[in-house]
Design a protein around this motif. Sequence first.
Motif, PDB file in Angstrom:
ATOM      1  N   VAL A  10      -4.957   5.082 -12.602  1.00  0.00           N
ATOM      2  CA  VAL A  10      -4.762   5.743 -11.379  1.00  0.00           C
ATOM      3  C   VAL A  10      -5.929   5.505 -10.478  1.00  0.00           C
ATOM      4  O   VAL A  10      -5.882   5.154  -9.385  1.00  0.00           O
ATOM      5  N   PRO A  11      -7.338   5.494 -11.178  1.00  0.00           N
ATOM      6  CA  PRO A  11      -8.415   5.310 -10.251  1.00  0.00           C
ATOM      7  C   PRO A  11      -8.400   3.709  -9.763  1.00  0.00           C
ATOM      8  O   PRO A  11      -8.895   3.609  -8.610  1.00  0.00           O
TER       9      PRO A  11
ATOM     10  N   LEU B 151       1.603   6.838  -6.769  1.00  0.00           N
ATOM     11  CA  LEU B 151       0.535   7.823  -7.385  1.00  0.00           C
ATOM     12  C   LEU B 151       1.101   9.382  -7.132  1.00  0.00           C
ATOM     13  O   LEU B 151       0.982  10.040  -7.892  1.00  0.00           O
TER      14      LEU B 151
ATOM     15  N   GLN C  75      -6.409   3.867  -6.824  1.00  0.00           N
ATOM     16  CA  GLN C  75      -6.959   4.724  -5.832  1.00  0.00           C
ATOM     17  C   GLN C  75      -8.043   3.979  -5.088  1.00  0.00           C
ATOM     18  O   GLN C  75      -8.122   3.685  -3.879  1.00  0.00           O
ATOM     19  N   ARG C  76      -8.740   3.034  -5.871  1.00  0.00           N
ATOM     20  CA  ARG C  76      -9.696   2.204  -5.158  1.00  0.00           C
ATOM     21  C   ARG C  76      -9.227   1.117  -4.505  1.00  0.00           C
ATOM     22  O   ARG C  76      -9.961   0.707  -3.336  1.00  0.00           O
TER      23      ARG C  76
ATOM     24  N   LEU D 240      -6.582   1.288  -2.938  1.00  0.00           N
ATOM     25  CA  LEU D 240      -6.242   1.690  -1.464  1.00  0.00           C
ATOM     26  C   LEU D 240      -7.180   2.268  -0.444  1.00  0.00           C
ATOM     27  O   LEU D 240      -6.939   2.344   0.665  1.00  0.00           O
ATOM     28  N   ARG D 241      -8.427   2.581  -1.016  1.00  0.00           N
ATOM     29  CA  ARG D 241      -9.571   2.897  -0.180  1.00  0.00           C
ATOM     30  C   ARG D 241     -10.089   1.690   0.284  1.00  0.00           C
ATOM     31  O   ARG D 241     -10.585   1.494   1.561  1.00  0.00           O
TER      32      ARG D 241
ATOM     33  N   GLU E  57       1.077   4.217  -2.906  1.00  0.00           N
ATOM     34  CA  GLU E  57       0.960   5.812  -2.604  1.00  0.00           C
ATOM     35  C   GLU E  57       2.067   6.697  -3.199  1.00  0.00           C
ATOM     36  O   GLU E  57       1.751   7.639  -3.628  1.00  0.00           O
TER      37      GLU E  57
ATOM     38  N   GLU F  77       0.770  -1.139  -0.030  1.00  0.00           N
ATOM     39  CA  GLU F  77       0.018  -0.082  -0.050  1.00  0.00           C
ATOM     40  C   GLU F  77       0.896   1.253  -0.134  1.00  0.00           C
ATOM     41  O   GLU F  77       0.532   2.306  -0.736  1.00  0.00           O
TER      42      GLU F  77
ATOM     43  N   GLU G 209       1.436  11.847  -9.943  1.00  0.00           N
ATOM     44  CA  GLU G 209       0.908  13.409  -9.954  1.00  0.00           C
ATOM     45  C   GLU G 209       2.005  14.482 -10.118  1.00  0.00           C
ATOM     46  O   GLU G 209       1.774  15.554 -10.950  1.00  0.00           O
TER      47      GLU G 209
END
Length: 291
Positions: free
Chosen positions: A36-37, A13, A40-41, A43-44, A10, A6, A17
Amino acid sequence: MALTVEECLELQLLEVEMLLSMFPKRGEITLDEDAVPSVQRYLRNAGGALPPQLKYSIAVDVGEEKVKVDLQVFLPHRYPQVAPQLFARSDVLHRQQQLELNTRLASHIGSLDSGDLCICEAVQWVKDNSLPYLENCKNSSECASEEVRVKETLHRMWIYSHHIYRQELRKKIFDSAKKLTLTGFCLTGKPGVICVEGLQENCEEFWRVIRYPNWKHISCKHVEHIETEGSIDNLRLFHGFEDLQFQAHGDYGLRNDYHMDLGQFLEFLKQHQSGHIFQILFGVEGKLSDK
């Protein structure tokens, strides 16, 4: 200190950016819109299946002419703990120069401290180090072009047939010669003789086409190769593809089984600096009758 998957994602990402802010123009960074989405999903909702690994390419301008070198990036899930997979490519680079460039890039990235983000460093290295390979490639291309000019070769084939009568066969011969930019002639009757001259691949294609599928009484008696530093057109003995017909002896009904006047043919060959071919074709030395 080892990072979790994780934590690695991070950092990836954050680096993407940062790169997007460095290369804001459309087309400078090519990135799958869901890449990228997906991260992000994950990591959530950590604990599910890992997202697809991030991969993208960066168009790097090199030198004053701004030649494009694409840096292709493929990130393992545990990058930056493990090294990324990088590949620099350009349409103007030959395979060998591309291999040498990427070998040096991999060596440079391998010398950096493990665990550090390094894509920005890789971009700068490509920008600073690609130009010599691009210049070498340009020079080798120019040399290769000169080499081709020096070694341009005229190919000339002398083909003998027991006879050439049929209209459809003659049409195939003339159509093929025209299509393949060949000069020479076709002597119709008995015997039949064809000469074609031009690029080797075109002569060989002509030979393949006209004898297919089963023209039995035909053979290629002689082949000439002549190198020149200029154009092969300067070596051609014929300006076009001639339909050669001489006075015939005999006319036997529907078959028109006539023999060509070989004395006239020998004279024609000598007019085109090819008198020596007569013996190669017919096995006897040609002699012109006294007039």
